[in-house]
Design an enzyme around this catalytic site. Structure first.
Site, PDB file in Angstrom:
ATOM      1  N   ASP A  71       0.864  -1.187   0.000  1.00 39.62           N
ATOM      2  CA  ASP A  71       0.000   0.000   0.000  1.00 39.62           C
ATOM      3  C   ASP A  71       0.895   1.230   0.000  1.00 39.62           C
ATOM      4  O   ASP A  71       2.103   1.138   0.261  1.00 39.62           O
ATOM      5  CB  ASP A  71      -0.929   0.009   1.232  1.00 39.62           C
ATOM      6  CG  ASP A  71      -1.863   1.227   1.241  1.00 39.62           C
ATOM      7  OD1 ASP A  71      -2.366   1.597   0.166  1.00 39.62           O
ATOM      8  OD2 ASP A  71      -2.076   1.833   2.314  1.00 39.62           O
ATOM      9  N   SER A  72       0.280   2.389  -0.230  1.00 41.48           N
ATOM     10  CA  SER A  72       1.030   3.643  -0.139  1.00 41.48           C
ATOM     11  C   SER A  72       1.421   3.930   1.316  1.00 41.48           C
ATOM     12  O   SER A  72       2.311   4.733   1.553  1.00 41.48           O
ATOM     13  CB  SER A  72       0.161   4.794  -0.650  1.00 41.48           C
ATOM     14  OG  SER A  72      -0.972   4.943   0.179  1.00 41.48           O
ATOM     15  N   TYR A 129      -0.619   8.551  -2.501  1.00 42.44           N
ATOM     16  CA  TYR A 129      -0.607   8.247  -3.933  1.00 42.44           C
ATOM     17  C   TYR A 129      -1.795   8.931  -4.627  1.00 42.44           C
ATOM     18  O   TYR A 129      -1.774   9.119  -5.846  1.00 42.44           O
ATOM     19  CB  TYR A 129      -0.768   6.731  -4.166  1.00 42.44           C
ATOM     20  CG  TYR A 129       0.472   5.883  -3.960  1.00 42.44           C
ATOM     21  CD1 TYR A 129       1.640   6.387  -3.394  1.00 42.44           C
ATOM     22  CD2 TYR A 129       0.454   4.524  -4.325  1.00 42.44           C
ATOM     23  CE1 TYR A 129       2.746   5.571  -3.206  1.00 42.44           C
ATOM     24  CE2 TYR A 129       1.562   3.716  -4.156  1.00 42.44           C
ATOM     25  CZ  TYR A 129       2.704   4.237  -3.588  1.00 42.44           C
ATOM     26  OH  TYR A 129       3.792   3.414  -3.407  1.00 42.44           O
ATOM     27  N   CYS A 144      -4.232  -1.419  -2.103  1.00 43.62           N
ATOM     28  CA  CYS A 144      -4.357   0.020  -2.325  1.00 43.62           C
ATOM     29  C   CYS A 144      -5.267   0.201  -3.535  1.00 43.62           C
ATOM     30  O   CYS A 144      -4.973  -0.329  -4.615  1.00 43.62           O
ATOM     31  CB  CYS A 144      -2.976   0.615  -2.609  1.00 43.62           C
ATOM     32  SG  CYS A 144      -3.010   2.356  -3.071  1.00 43.62           S
ATOM     33  N   THR A 191      -5.920   2.973  -5.149  1.00 47.48           N
ATOM     34  CA  THR A 191      -5.331   3.894  -6.123  1.00 47.48           C
ATOM     35  C   THR A 191      -4.370   3.143  -7.042  1.00 47.48           C
ATOM     36  O   THR A 191      -4.418   3.286  -8.269  1.00 47.48           O
ATOM     37  CB  THR A 191      -4.590   5.025  -5.368  1.00 47.48           C
ATOM     38  OG1 THR A 191      -5.470   5.556  -4.377  1.00 47.48           O
ATOM     39  CG2 THR A 191      -4.149   6.120  -6.302  1.00 47.48           C
ATOM     40  N   GLU A 199      -3.561   8.700   8.340  1.00 49.14           N
ATOM     41  CA  GLU A 199      -2.118   8.572   8.551  1.00 49.14           C
ATOM     42  C   GLU A 199      -1.653   9.467   9.723  1.00 49.14           C
ATOM     43  O   GLU A 199      -0.709   9.133  10.430  1.00 49.14           O
ATOM     44  CB  GLU A 199      -1.398   8.972   7.250  1.00 49.14           C
ATOM     45  CG  GLU A 199      -0.046   8.365   7.088  1.00 49.14           C
ATOM     46  CD  GLU A 199      -0.009   7.096   6.243  1.00 49.14           C
ATOM     47  OE1 GLU A 199       1.090   6.720   5.903  1.00 49.14           O
ATOM     48  OE2 GLU A 199      -1.043   6.481   5.916  1.00 49.14           O
ATOM     49  N   CYS A 228     -10.876   3.260  -0.354  1.00 42.88           N
ATOM     50  CA  CYS A 228      -9.464   3.505  -0.044  1.00 42.88           C
ATOM     51  C   CYS A 228      -9.168   2.671   1.192  1.00 42.88           C
ATOM     52  O   CYS A 228      -9.956   2.683   2.150  1.00 42.88           O
ATOM     53  CB  CYS A 228      -9.247   4.994   0.247  1.00 42.88           C
ATOM     54  SG  CYS A 228      -7.637   5.360   0.983  1.00 42.88           S
ATOM     55  N   THR A 229      -8.077   1.934   1.164  1.00 44.41           N
ATOM     56  CA  THR A 229      -7.824   0.990   2.268  1.00 44.41           C
ATOM     57  C   THR A 229      -7.497   1.690   3.581  1.00 44.41           C
ATOM     58  O   THR A 229      -7.475   1.047   4.630  1.00 44.41           O
ATOM     59  CB  THR A 229      -6.696   0.007   1.889  1.00 44.41           C
ATOM     60  OG1 THR A 229      -5.524   0.761   1.503  1.00 44.41           O
ATOM     61  CG2 THR A 229      -7.114  -0.897   0.744  1.00 44.41           C
ATOM     62  N   HIS A 230      -7.251   2.995   3.538  1.00 49.98           N
ATOM     63  CA  HIS A 230      -7.072   3.723   4.799  1.00 49.98           C
ATOM     64  C   HIS A 230      -8.395   3.867   5.560  1.00 49.98           C
ATOM     65  O   HIS A 230      -8.399   3.949   6.782  1.00 49.98           O
ATOM     66  CB  HIS A 230      -6.511   5.133   4.529  1.00 49.98           C
ATOM     67  CG  HIS A 230      -5.024   5.166   4.289  1.00 49.98           C
ATOM     68  ND1 HIS A 230      -4.446   4.653   3.155  1.00 49.98           N
ATOM     69  CD2 HIS A 230      -4.004   5.656   5.048  1.00 49.98           C
ATOM     70  CE1 HIS A 230      -3.127   4.832   3.221  1.00 49.98           C
ATOM     71  NE2 HIS A 230      -2.837   5.441   4.355  1.00 49.98           N
TER      72      HIS A 230
END
Ligand code: DGL
Length: 267
Positions: free
Chosen positions: A10-11, A42, A73, A75, A152, A183-185
């Site tokens: 992932d980013s 990203y 991710c 993106t 983040e 979005c995986t976040h």
């Protein structure tokens, strides 16, 4: 039978949300997760930059002899997956296809909203994949550039809730019954999404279907680790080790989790 680990990239911290579901579904499988935190986000980079950064992480995972790769991710899945599939012989699994399948199954009123990074939204990957499964589904796409960096930054609940509410404002009166966390976040702050939305909206975390799909692929290709294997989980970041560890420990509920700093640029 194959005892090599599953690789995930992932980013940044978002990959932990996929790691968690994969470990739950495949408890005997070892995993290696790399977060490219040094280059996060990203979600507002060019296609070429994202392909290049994804390639670095893929090379890193291949250097660890992974048996398959999950692009954890959205993106990178949306813009870099076809290139990676051409370049690498290992099976590569993305998150958008699984998220779309889950959304198409979940919606009853055939009205789905997707919230994701600007790059994912501008690619229309979700709209395409959802409509490929059911052309009658109306897909409303919303870019939320603030949300992945917010996760983040590990802010408190109230701060997160305020930004989630503001970000979702354009979806008011859109009449969707299903929202995809594209979005995986975002699943890391799923509680804030639940609080910001009416109770009757289904929230889809693509990672559930990703874990199921990974299981299916491994069964098909005979890739399961030997029965009774003790799984080992490794964590790498191109960014700050202590904040990556802090997120991993809290989200995976594992105080012993440690991470290693890597530089993937010269691989
Ligand atoms: N976690 C990533 C995704 O699923 C993107 C976050 C970012 O780097 O912008 O899209």
């Amino acid at each position: 039978m194959d005892n090599r680990p599953i690789g995930l990239l992932d980013s940044g911290d978002g990959g932990f949300s996929v790691v968690k579901k994969v470990i739950k579904k495949l408890p005997e499988e070892s995993t290696i997760f790399i977060g490219d935190n040094a280059n996060m986000p990203y979600g507002n980079k060019s296609k070429e930059e994202i392909i290049n950064l994804t390639r670095h992480s893929v090379k890193f995972l291949l250097s660890k002899d992974v048996k398959l790769i999950i692009i954890a991710c959205n993106t990178a899945t949306a813009v870099a997956m076809p290139t990676m599939q051409k370049e690498v012989k290992q099976q590569i699994i993305g998150v958008v296809q699984s998220g779309s399948l889950a959304a198409a199954r979940a919606t009853e009123n055939k009205n789905v909203a997707v919230v994701a990074t600007p790059v994912t939204i501008n690619s229309h990957a979700y709209q395409r994949e959802i409509n490929y499964r059911d052309p009658k589904i109306k897909v409303t796409e919303l870019a939320a550039p603030k949300l992945a960096p917010l996760v983040e930054a590990m802010e408190d609940y109230e701060t997160n809730l305020k930004v989630v509410k503001e970000s979702l404002e354009p979806l008011k009166n859109k009449n969707f019954d299903t929202l995809v966390l594209g979005c995986t976040h975002y699943p890391i702050i799923q509680k804030e999404f639940e609080a910001a939305l009416p109770d009757d909206i289904s929230i889809v975390d693509p990672a559930d279907q990703v874990a199921q799909y990974t299981f299916n692929v491994m069964q098909r290709d005979n890739l399961f680790a030997a029965s009774g294997s003790v799984a080992k989980h490794e964590y790498y970041t191109t960014g700050n080790v202590s904040s990556f560890e802090k997120m991993g420990r809290s989200f995976l509920d594992d105080d012993s989790l440690t991470a290693i700093h890597v530089n993937t640029e010269n691989l």
